[in-house]
Write a protein that holds these residues in place. Structure first.
Motif, PDB file in Angstrom:
ATOM      1  N   PRO A  66      95.149 -16.794  57.898  1.00 46.04           N
ATOM      2  CA  PRO A  66      93.883 -17.509  57.941  1.00 46.04           C
ATOM      3  C   PRO A  66      94.083 -18.897  58.916  1.00 46.04           C
ATOM      4  N   TYR A  67      95.639 -19.329  58.849  1.00 48.50           N
ATOM      5  CA  TYR A  67      96.133 -20.224  59.685  1.00 48.50           C
ATOM      6  C   TYR A  67      95.939 -19.737  61.020  1.00 48.50           C
ATOM      7  N   LEU A  68      96.495 -18.640  61.445  1.00 42.05           N
ATOM      8  CA  LEU A  68      96.271 -18.116  62.945  1.00 42.05           C
ATOM      9  C   LEU A  68      95.259 -17.938  63.460  1.00 42.05           C
ATOM     10  N   GLY A  69      94.545 -17.091  62.616  1.00 40.15           N
ATOM     11  CA  GLY A  69      93.085 -16.665  62.988  1.00 40.15           C
ATOM     12  C   GLY A  69      92.098 -17.929  63.206  1.00 40.15           C
ATOM     13  N   MET A  70      92.162 -18.612  62.154  1.00 43.27           N
ATOM     14  CA  MET A  70      91.120 -19.773  62.109  1.00 43.27           C
ATOM     15  C   MET A  70      91.669 -21.084  62.861  1.00 43.27           C
ATOM     16  N   GLN A  71      92.768 -21.334  62.178  1.00 40.49           N
ATOM     17  CA  GLN A  71      93.208 -22.941  62.814  1.00 40.49           C
ATOM     18  C   GLN A  71      93.431 -22.837  64.430  1.00 40.49           C
ATOM     19  N   LEU A 113      86.553 -10.811  64.558  1.00 41.15           N
ATOM     20  CA  LEU A 113      87.526 -11.388  64.507  1.00 41.15           C
ATOM     21  C   LEU A 113      88.073 -12.500  63.371  1.00 41.15           C
ATOM     22  N   LEU A 114      86.848 -12.894  62.543  1.00 42.81           N
ATOM     23  CA  LEU A 114      86.667 -13.688  61.416  1.00 42.81           C
ATOM     24  C   LEU A 114      86.840 -12.674  60.333  1.00 42.81           C
ATOM     25  N   GLY A 115      86.313 -11.356  60.450  1.00 38.40           N
ATOM     26  CA  GLY A 115      86.798 -10.369  59.461  1.00 38.40           C
ATOM     27  C   GLY A 115      88.251 -10.001  59.332  1.00 38.40           C
ATOM     28  N   ASP A 116      88.829  -9.827  60.604  1.00 40.90           N
ATOM     29  CA  ASP A 116      90.184  -9.583  60.469  1.00 40.90           C
ATOM     30  C   ASP A 116      91.087 -10.470  60.183  1.00 40.90           C
ATOM     31  N   THR A 117      90.660 -11.819  60.237  1.00 41.54           N
ATOM     32  CA  THR A 117      91.557 -12.989  59.773  1.00 41.54           C
ATOM     33  C   THR A 117      91.397 -12.860  58.168  1.00 41.54           C
ATOM     34  N   LEU A 118      90.158 -12.601  57.926  1.00 45.72           N
ATOM     35  CA  LEU A 118      90.101 -12.778  56.279  1.00 45.72           C
ATOM     36  C   LEU A 118      90.586 -11.679  55.250  1.00 45.72           C
ATOM     37  N   ARG A 119      90.646 -10.407  56.072  1.00 46.16           N
ATOM     38  CA  ARG A 119      91.172  -9.324  55.388  1.00 46.16           C
ATOM     39  C   ARG A 119      92.584  -9.142  55.452  1.00 46.16           C
ATOM     40  N   ASP A 120      93.300  -9.817  56.222  1.00 41.90           N
ATOM     41  CA  ASP A 120      94.766  -9.652  56.202  1.00 41.90           C
ATOM     42  C   ASP A 120      95.444 -10.536  54.977  1.00 41.90           C
ATOM     43  N   SER A 121      96.328  -9.760  54.470  1.00 40.88           N
ATOM     44  CA  SER A 121      96.900 -10.224  53.191  1.00 40.88           C
ATOM     45  C   SER A 121      97.904 -11.214  53.240  1.00 40.88           C
ATOM     46  N   ARG A 122      98.358 -11.511  54.687  1.00 44.51           N
ATOM     47  CA  ARG A 122      99.265 -12.285  54.749  1.00 44.51           C
ATOM     48  C   ARG A 122      98.959 -13.724  54.822  1.00 44.51           C
ATOM     49  N   TRP A 123      99.423 -14.615  53.999  1.00 51.57           N
ATOM     50  CA  TRP A 123      98.903 -16.069  53.783  1.00 51.57           C
ATOM     51  C   TRP A 123      98.818 -16.558  55.025  1.00 51.57           C
ATOM     52  N   ASP A 124      99.753 -16.415  56.174  1.00 50.81           N
ATOM     53  CA  ASP A 124      99.796 -17.275  57.384  1.00 50.81           C
ATOM     54  C   ASP A 124      98.524 -16.913  58.242  1.00 50.81           C
ATOM     55  N   ALA A 181      89.192 -22.474  52.165  1.00 50.66           N
ATOM     56  CA  ALA A 181      89.504 -22.344  50.905  1.00 50.66           C
ATOM     57  C   ALA A 181      90.785 -21.043  50.504  1.00 50.66           C
ATOM     58  N   ARG A 182      90.633 -19.955  51.582  1.00 48.84           N
ATOM     59  CA  ARG A 182      91.878 -19.128  51.144  1.00 48.84           C
ATOM     60  C   ARG A 182      93.040 -19.816  51.455  1.00 48.84           C
ATOM     61  N   ILE A 183      93.107 -20.677  52.116  1.00 51.39           N
ATOM     62  CA  ILE A 183      94.453 -21.176  52.446  1.00 51.39           C
ATOM     63  C   ILE A 183      94.892 -22.053  51.192  1.00 51.39           C
ATOM     64  N   VAL A 184      93.718 -22.830  50.487  1.00 52.82           N
ATOM     65  CA  VAL A 184      94.147 -23.469  49.250  1.00 52.82           C
ATOM     66  C   VAL A 184      94.877 -22.600  48.351  1.00 52.82           C
ATOM     67  N   GLU A 185      94.036 -21.347  48.451  1.00 51.66           N
ATOM     68  CA  GLU A 185      94.578 -20.122  47.099  1.00 51.66           C
ATOM     69  C   GLU A 185      95.673 -19.604  47.640  1.00 51.66           C
TER      70      GLU A 185
END
Length: 368
Positions: A180-185, A167-178, A117-121
């Motif tokens: 969530p891709y790198l941390g999650m995908q 790790l999930l928190g670090d992924t979501l807190r980062d303001s750079r749009w890429d 959902a964050r990536i959509v945003e």
């Protein structure tokens, strides 16, 4: 029964709030977009499915042996602790391990849903927004399915592992749009795919095999999406920006290798944390499992262009460097085929049952 009542240890808080930063991006460019990504979006639409219908929830599951995997996979197997256990204790241990594994899958899928959902945003390109919207639905379905399996078939949940949550928190807190891709995908989804695959290929129970095979069919598309989007973007980064992403990958990989071993299960069986960590460290099964965890991550990291000297040295240290030459396309094709074969087998069995039912009805009518 309330989910809260099924937790082995109640979570510290029922709602985990992660402060979000970054921008929501709208695109006014409604041109078709990248052909590869739009083809993946079409596949994402075509492959939507209903977990209530595709999965046979009537299949029974023994909570004391939910997966039917060999006991050699249990960390305590062959130790003095195992020798002292009754068969009832061992059944409870199997239940706890399955609960721990599938609980982490459940929490990770909710995290994946939020990240999608964050990536959509935040992603700037409309074609990527389109695909991420289908992935958000996929992840919701996965969370629903894992939650149902734990509630109805196992009857026990574990809280999210602290390091997975970190790790999930670090992924979501980062303001750079890429990120969530790198941390999650790449990292969390890559880790999950390897874990799903190992259980899918060793379980002797049809229900968890169905669940894992069908989820993996979706996840193969998600990893492909991350590869496409990041490969294009990382070509444009400076060396310094690329090194920042590589440091994030290194830290995340060490964290997952060293901290996702089910120590919480052993603690619930009265084993101290230090001994539990030592037992996990020396478990032959977990050593193999840790290496296999990176079978999806390392080739993906290399493919998207994060392959600096420090990252390569980290993978040599972990003993997984050679996995960089693995074929992700082949692995994903295998995931697709396994899920489709399960569908074919089930449809053939249903067709045989219908033919038998009709034949029996005709025979009964003739006799009457």
């Amino acid at each position: 029964m309330s989910t809260h009542d099924l937790y082995t240890t109640a979570p510290d808080e029922q709602v985990w709030q992660v402060p979000a930063s970054g921008a929501a991006r709208f695109s006014w460019d409604y041109d078709d977009g990248r052909e590869r990504l739009l083809a993946l979006y079409q596949k994402g639409k075509d492959k939507q499915w209903d977990g209530n219908k595709r999965i046979d929830w009537s299949l029974e599951v023994d909570p004391t042996d939910p997966l039917g995997t060999p006991d050699e996979a249990l960390t305590l197997y062959g130790t003095p602790h195992w020798a002292k256990m009754t068969e009832r204790d061992r059944g409870e241990l199997r239940k706890h391990y399955t609960s721990w594994q599938f609980s982490q899958f459940l929490h990770g899928e909710q995290g994946a849903m939020v990240c999608a959902a964050r990536i959509v945003e935040s992603v700037p390109d409309l074609d990527a927004k389109f695909y991420s919207a289908t992935q958000t639905m996929d992840e919701a379905r996965h969370a629903e399915i894992y939650g149902r399996f734990l509630h109805e078939k196992v009857g026990m949940l574990y809280p999210i592992n602290d390091n997975l949550q970190g790790l999930l928190g670090d992924t979501l807190r980062d303001s750079r749009w890429d990120m969530p891709y790198l941390g999650m995908q790449v990292l969390i989804e890559g880790l999950a795919l390897a874990a799903f695959g190992m259980i899918r290929d060793t379980t002797t129970k049809p229900l968890p095999k169905q669940i894992l095979a069908y989820v993996m069919q979706d996840e193969a598309r998600h990893v492909a999406f991350g590869r496409m989007a990041l490969r294009d973007y990382y070509k444009e980064l400076s060396d310094a920006e690329r090194r920042e992403r590589e440091e994030f990958v290194i830290e995340g990989c060490y964290l997952m290798r060293d901290r996702l071993s089910g120590v919480e299960v052993l603690e619930n069986f009265g084993i101290g944390k230090q001994e539990a960590q030592e037992l996990s460290e020396h478990s032959e099964y977990l050593q193999l499992f840790r290496k296999l965890l990176f079978s999806r991550i390392v080739p993906c990291v290399k493919d998207i262009g994060l392959w600096g000297e420090r990252l390569q040295k980290a993978y040599v240290d972990m003993g997984v460097f050679e996995l960089g030459d693995s074929s992700l396309d082949l692995l994903m094709a295998q995931d697709e085929e396994i899920a489709e074969q399960l569908d074919r087998d089930r449809f053939e069995a249903e067709e045989r049952a219908r033919v038998t039912e009709v034949a029996d009805a005709i025979a009964q009518g003739s006799a009457d």
